[in-house]
Design a protein around this motif. Structure first.
Motif, PDB file in Angstrom:
ATOM      1  N   LEU A 238       4.137  67.723  23.896  1.00 34.72           N
ATOM      2  CA  LEU A 238       4.236  67.149  25.238  1.00 34.72           C
ATOM      3  C   LEU A 238       5.650  67.376  25.744  1.00 34.72           C
ATOM      4  N   VAL A 239       5.780  68.029  26.900  1.00 31.73           N
ATOM      5  CA  VAL A 239       7.118  68.339  27.411  1.00 31.73           C
ATOM      6  C   VAL A 239       7.500  67.458  28.589  1.00 31.73           C
ATOM      7  N   SER A 240       6.507  66.991  29.357  1.00 31.95           N
ATOM      8  CA  SER A 240       6.840  66.139  30.499  1.00 31.95           C
ATOM      9  C   SER A 240       5.609  65.353  30.933  1.00 31.95           C
ATOM     10  N   VAL A 241       5.868  64.284  31.665  1.00 35.60           N
ATOM     11  CA  VAL A 241       4.801  63.507  32.302  1.00 35.60           C
ATOM     12  C   VAL A 241       5.159  63.352  33.775  1.00 35.60           C
ATOM     13  N   GLU A 242       4.134  63.347  34.582  1.00 32.63           N
ATOM     14  CA  GLU A 242       4.319  63.135  36.020  1.00 32.63           C
ATOM     15  C   GLU A 242       3.653  61.818  36.370  1.00 32.63           C
ATOM     16  N   LEU A 243       4.446  60.839  36.799  1.00 35.01           N
ATOM     17  CA  LEU A 243       3.956  59.504  37.107  1.00 35.01           C
ATOM     18  C   LEU A 243       3.853  59.356  38.614  1.00 35.01           C
ATOM     19  N   ASN A 244       2.627  59.378  39.103  1.00 29.39           N
ATOM     20  CA  ASN A 244       2.380  59.285  40.542  1.00 29.39           C
ATOM     21  C   ASN A 244       3.256  60.264  41.322  1.00 29.39           C
TER      22      ASN A 244
ATOM     23  N   GLY B 108      13.686  54.400  29.342  1.00 30.15           N
ATOM     24  CA  GLY B 108      13.073  53.231  28.745  1.00 30.15           C
ATOM     25  C   GLY B 108      11.577  53.274  28.588  1.00 30.15           C
ATOM     26  N   TYR B 109      10.961  54.403  28.950  1.00 30.87           N
ATOM     27  CA  TYR B 109       9.514  54.516  28.763  1.00 30.87           C
ATOM     28  C   TYR B 109       9.216  54.736  27.281  1.00 30.87           C
ATOM     29  N   SER B 110       8.116  54.165  26.839  1.00 30.73           N
ATOM     30  CA  SER B 110       7.690  54.331  25.451  1.00 30.73           C
ATOM     31  C   SER B 110       6.643  55.437  25.384  1.00 30.73           C
ATOM     32  N   ILE B 111       6.993  56.548  24.727  1.00 27.07           N
ATOM     33  CA  ILE B 111       6.056  57.642  24.482  1.00 27.07           C
ATOM     34  C   ILE B 111       6.105  57.930  22.986  1.00 27.07           C
ATOM     35  N   THR B 112       4.993  57.698  22.311  1.00 28.69           N
ATOM     36  CA  THR B 112       4.940  57.884  20.864  1.00 28.69           C
ATOM     37  C   THR B 112       3.870  58.901  20.511  1.00 28.69           C
ATOM     38  N   ARG B 113       4.111  59.597  19.409  1.00 30.17           N
ATOM     39  CA  ARG B 113       3.165  60.590  18.888  1.00 30.17           C
ATOM     40  C   ARG B 113       2.609  60.061  17.569  1.00 30.17           C
ATOM     41  N   VAL B 114       1.294  59.989  17.470  1.00 34.95           N
ATOM     42  CA  VAL B 114       0.648  59.442  16.279  1.00 34.95           C
ATOM     43  C   VAL B 114      -0.361  60.451  15.760  1.00 34.95           C
ATOM     44  N   SER B 115      -0.588  60.418  14.462  1.00 31.48           N
ATOM     45  CA  SER B 115      -1.529  61.339  13.832  1.00 31.48           C
ATOM     46  C   SER B 115      -2.946  60.817  13.977  1.00 31.48           C
ATOM     47  N   GLU B 116      -3.867  61.743  14.264  1.00 27.45           N
ATOM     48  CA  GLU B 116      -5.288  61.411  14.311  1.00 27.45           C
ATOM     49  C   GLU B 116      -6.026  61.915  13.078  1.00 27.45           C
TER      50      GLU B 116
ATOM     51  N   ILE C  89       0.865  58.305  23.116  1.00 27.89           N
ATOM     52  CA  ILE C  89       0.627  57.009  23.756  1.00 27.89           C
ATOM     53  C   ILE C  89       1.813  56.720  24.662  1.00 27.89           C
ATOM     54  N   ILE C  90       1.527  56.465  25.943  1.00 32.12           N
ATOM     55  CA  ILE C  90       2.577  56.127  26.900  1.00 32.12           C
ATOM     56  C   ILE C  90       2.346  54.719  27.405  1.00 32.12           C
ATOM     57  N   ARG C  91       3.440  53.987  27.597  1.00 31.36           N
ATOM     58  CA  ARG C  91       3.390  52.617  28.131  1.00 31.36           C
ATOM     59  C   ARG C  91       4.261  52.540  29.372  1.00 31.36           C
ATOM     60  N   VAL C  92       3.661  52.062  30.463  1.00 28.16           N
ATOM     61  CA  VAL C  92       4.371  51.941  31.739  1.00 28.16           C
ATOM     62  C   VAL C  92       4.101  50.542  32.293  1.00 28.16           C
ATOM     63  N   PRO C  93       5.124  49.712  32.493  1.00 26.15           N
ATOM     64  CA  PRO C  93       4.908  48.356  33.017  1.00 26.15           C
ATOM     65  C   PRO C  93       4.327  48.377  34.428  1.00 26.15           C
ATOM     66  N   PHE C  94       3.551  47.342  34.760  1.00 24.37           N
ATOM     67  CA  PHE C  94       2.996  47.234  36.113  1.00 24.37           C
ATOM     68  C   PHE C  94       4.109  47.231  37.159  1.00 24.37           C
TER      69      PHE C  94
ATOM     70  N   GLU D  70       7.841  63.856  38.317  1.00 22.98           N
ATOM     71  CA  GLU D  70       7.849  64.486  37.006  1.00 22.98           C
ATOM     72  C   GLU D  70       9.094  64.098  36.228  1.00 22.98           C
ATOM     73  N   ILE D  71       8.899  63.748  34.962  1.00 25.12           N
ATOM     74  CA  ILE D  71       9.983  63.321  34.085  1.00 25.12           C
ATOM     75  C   ILE D  71       9.786  64.001  32.747  1.00 25.12           C
ATOM     76  N   SER D  72      10.820  64.616  32.224  1.00 20.79           N
ATOM     77  CA  SER D  72      10.722  65.198  30.891  1.00 20.79           C
ATOM     78  C   SER D  72      10.597  64.089  29.862  1.00 20.79           C
ATOM     79  N   VAL D  73      10.102  64.439  28.703  1.00 19.53           N
ATOM     80  CA  VAL D  73       9.938  63.439  27.648  1.00 19.53           C
ATOM     81  C   VAL D  73      11.285  62.852  27.256  1.00 19.53           C
ATOM     82  N   LEU D  74      12.295  63.686  27.187  1.00 22.07           N
ATOM     83  CA  LEU D  74      13.634  63.199  26.845  1.00 22.07           C
ATOM     84  C   LEU D  74      14.143  62.228  27.894  1.00 22.07           C
ATOM     85  N   THR D  75      13.986  62.588  29.167  1.00 22.46           N
ATOM     86  CA  THR D  75      14.438  61.710  30.244  1.00 22.46           C
ATOM     87  C   THR D  75      13.644  60.414  30.255  1.00 22.46           C
ATOM     88  N   ALA D  76      12.346  60.520  29.992  1.00 25.44           N
ATOM     89  CA  ALA D  76      11.509  59.317  29.963  1.00 25.44           C
ATOM     90  C   ALA D  76      12.006  58.337  28.908  1.00 25.44           C
TER      91      ALA D  76
END
Length: 755
Positions: free
Chosen positions: A417-423, A436-444, A452-457, A426-432
């Motif tokens: 994952l290199v970036s996410v665009e929130l509405n 303070g955004y929480s972006i975690t990578r978990v094994s399936e 998994i990304i978490r964004v407060p209301f 666009e924000i790179s993962v590093l910038t996110a």
């Protein structure tokens, strides 16, 4: 050197030395080394050359070089002379395989083979340069008969002991031996092509070459080669497997005899299959078309591998390779992504796809009843179809946390994952992460991952839209940008999450204890109209406050409620002559559903003077100063109507009684609206006479205590010996001297009617 020439379509390679002519050495290659890797290897059945294709260049091309010159290896020339050229575009490489019996190969006694090629590479500017590639391979002795099934041709070679003729001597010898008539019927080196159900065709090697059949004589072998699908070839079903068969007989004169050599090639046409887990390729268990005459074949050995090499049994087991032999067929299978193959991932129509390619090498040895060995060699390129691996997203949002949580699953191991665009932002993962955004990578498991990304209301990029009466919609559009590594090929996935919530929290009251009651206070909020404040089942409003004696102050900014002690709504606990606890509770209800959303309760400690408590569970508790009625009364000499019921506590002036409404002689009276329970605190005076003390009971020396309950709020009137009421009762203490109500609370008839 190997000297070769074609006579009547027949290629002779008889004179052998150790080097090519100086013509080869005069080839002027590029002065610079090639900018792309070139791999050259000797395999079991062929020479292998791999050339990487430049990112912006064109496909490389090859020329075979021998003493007579350079020969471009084209699509038509390749199968004629034993060359297989293929471009693996997904891997960005070109591959050339050359048979050890290919046309322009220096052959030393069928043991040592020397190859020379020119590789032409065009750079980004369009300039073409070439590089000489040479390789000498020493190979083990060949079997008496070798059948090779390449991707673009079939080849069979048999061991022979042929003379080294010249082009002229062959024809002259046949003419002398058979005369003109015979020589016209049997030309030098004739070929008879046989097809089942059809008349055999006899022709010269030149005519056979015109039809696509090529014959070569090496120092010890006779080689026959043709591409697939040629005339006189036939397709047979052998044990439910399609097999292409070509059968030729070459005859020629050797001394005073005419020698005939049967040349048969048979190849399975199975293209392979993929069952979702393994690649499979099938061939008949015994290749019966290879049988010539009355002989029979039996299978003695089966081996498989990849990339031109057969692996040993242990290596095959370790890699998961499998050979399943039945009475009719042999099934060779290779598991997906096994060692030896090539896995390639790519983007197609914005979807991650992967495929697995493997160059199967299959080898089977047959032996006839005379002990003659036939080795059957197969090279088969197999690949899975493109397998899509689309990601999926799951909304894991929890309203209690007021945080959007989105799960993006089925991410292959070679994707980042290199970036996410929130509405739209666009924000790179590093910038996110820095924001303070929480972006975690978990094994399936199964070599896949999830993000998994978490964004407060309340995040700046979350869209908040007013719906109605405090209801809001929070929405978030996420565009995930994923890159396949290392080629940095991007694809995208879109997630949309939204939730509807009441964005107004129930009001919170501050509370404090006072000497004579409890005070509640809250600041007004924008959405106060969504809530009702209640005391029990009654909504707090100015009328209720006036009727019950509450002090309600409500201005533009603040609401203050002062609740005097002993007003309706208190709960009294742990009553003694010194102190007791009083608790008052406010309820916050949803104005529409009337469901209780929050409670505000305050418990305070008060000093005991006088009180009368009528509880909901049918217990009357009274603290009374008896000396107010009879100054000379002794609190210790008091009882209730049942003289066995004596006070729990007394001091110099007061008594504390606590008793059930169905005990201690309590009387009750019922009318249409109320039930009244009544008992008396009786003073027992002791008079002295000349003979003995006398105890008298006079009505003037009694205190009457009453509890009054609404009829509609009482569930039972001691029918089952239990008492239960919806609300506490109203207490009264009657002054036995003055004939008026005493004590606390002083309840009016108007107040009683409101309960």
């Amino acid at each position: 050197m190997a000297f070769g020439f074609v006579s009547g379509g027949l290629l002779f390679l008889c004179a052998v030395t150790c080097a090519l002519l100086d013509f080869v050495n005069t080839l002027q290659q590029s002065s610079k080394l090639p900018q792309v890797p070139i791999v050259v290897e000797c395999k079991t059945q062929s020479l292998f050359i791999s050339v990487d294709i430049p990112s912006l260049g064109s496909e490389p091309r090859f020329e075979a070089v021998d003493a007579t010159g350079a020969y471009p290896i084209t699509e038509s020339y390749g199968p004629q002379c034993g060359y297989t050229y293929s471009v693996q575009s997904l891997l960005s490489r070109a591959v050339l395989r050359a048979s050890y019996f290919s046309c322009h190969t220096d052959n030393q006694n069928d043991e040592v083979f020397t190859f020379m090629f020119r590789v032409f590479i065009m750079d980004q500017s369009g300039k073409e340069s070439f590089f000489n590639v040479s390789k000498t391979c020493s190979v083990p002795p060949f079997s008496p008969r070798e059948v090779t099934c390449e991707e673009n041709y079939m080849e069979v070679s048999v061991r022979t002991d042929l003379p080294c003729p010249t082009a002229g001597s062959i024809k002259e010898d046949f003419s002398a031996a058979y005369g003109v008539a015979q020589s016209s019927a049997i030309e030098t080196w004739q070929v008879m092509l046989q097809q089942e159900g059809q008349q055999s065709a006899v022709m010269s090697t030149e005519d056979a070459a015109t039809l696509g059949y090529f014959i070569m004589v090496t120092p010890g072998r006779l080689v026959f080669r043709t591409s697939f699908g040629q005339p006189y070839a036939s397709v047979k079903m052998v044990n439910n497997v399609a097999v292409e068969v070509i059968q030729a007989t070459v005859f020629f004169r050797q001394n005073w005899m005419v020698v005939m050599v049967d040349l048969v090639a048979a190849c399975s046409l199975d293209e392979g299959s993929f069952d979702g887990y393994r690649l499979h390729w099938r061939t008949p268990a015994v290749m019966t078309p290879l049988v010539v005459g009355p002989s029979e074949l039996r299978s003695e050995y089966i081996g498989m591998g990849v990339d031109g090499e057969v692996v040993d049994e242990q290596a095959a087991t370790d890699r998961g390779y499998s050979v399943t032999v039945s009475d009719e067929t042999v099934d060779s299978s290779i598991p997906y992504a096994a060692e030896g193959g090539i896995r390639k991932s790519f983007v197609m129509d914005n979807v991650y796809n992967e495929l697995y390619m493997v160059q199967l090498t299959y080898q089977q040895t047959f032996v006839d009843q005379h002990g003659v060995v036939t080795k059957h060699n197969v090279v088969r390129q197999m690949a899975t179809p493109p397998i899509p691996r689309p990601p999926f997203s799951v909304n894991q949002t929890t309203l209690e946390e007021r945080v959007f949580q989105v799960y993006l699953g089925n991410i292959p191991f070679d994707v980042e994952l290199v970036s996410v665009e929130l509405n739209g932002q666009e924000i790179s993962v590093l910038t996110a992460a820095q924001m303070g955004y929480s972006i975690t990578r978990v094994s399936e498991g199964n070599n896949t991952f999830a993000y998994i990304i978490r964004v407060p209301f309340e995040d700046q990029f979350v869209v908040k839209q007013y719906i109605s009466e405090g209801y809001f919609e929070y929405s978030l559009e996420i565009k995930w940008t994923l890159n396949i590594m290392p080629q940095m090929e991007a694809y995208y996935h879109y997630s949309s999450v939204s939730t509807f919530i009441i964005d107004a929290l129930p009001p919170v009251f501050d509370s404090m204890c006072a000497d004579n009651g409890i005070s509640f206070m809250k600041d007004h909020q924008q959405y106060d109209y969504l809530w009702d404040i209640a005391i029990g089942s009654y909504t707090l409003n100015p009328q209720l406050a006036s009727e019950r004696g509450y002090i309600l102050t409500n201005d533009s900014t603040t609401l203050i409620l002062d609740v005097p002690l002993f007003t309706i709504g208190y709960i009294y606990e742990d009553i003694t002559l010194q102190q007791f606890y009083g608790t008052f509770e406010l309820l916050t209800k949803n104005a529409k559903t009337l469901e209780i959303e929050q409670t505000s309760s305050k418990r305070c400690l008060f000093q005991t003077t006088e009180l009368l408590v009528c509880s909901t569970d049918g217990v009357m508790t009274v603290v009374s100063d008896i000396t107010k009625a009879v100054p000379s009364a002794d609190p210790a000499r008091t009882t209730l109507l049942d003289t066995s019921c004596r006070p729990q506590e007394t001091d110099e002036a007061r008594v504390l009684f606590s008793f059930g409404l169905n005990t201690c002689g309590t009387r009750f009276q019922v009318d249409q609206q109320y039930v009244t329970y009544e008992n008396e605190i009786i003073f027992h005076e002791l008079y002295s006479t000349d003979t003995r003390p006398v105890i008298t009971r006079d009505a003037a020396y009694r205190v009457t205590v009453r509890c009054i309950y609404p009829v509609r709020g009482i569930e039972s009137l001691f029918v089952d010996r239990k008492f239960s009421a919806d609300t506490p009762g109203i207490g009264q203490i009657k002054d036995p001297v003055k004939g008026k109500l005493l004590g606390l609370p002083m309840i009016s008839s108007q107040l009683i009617k409101c309960l």
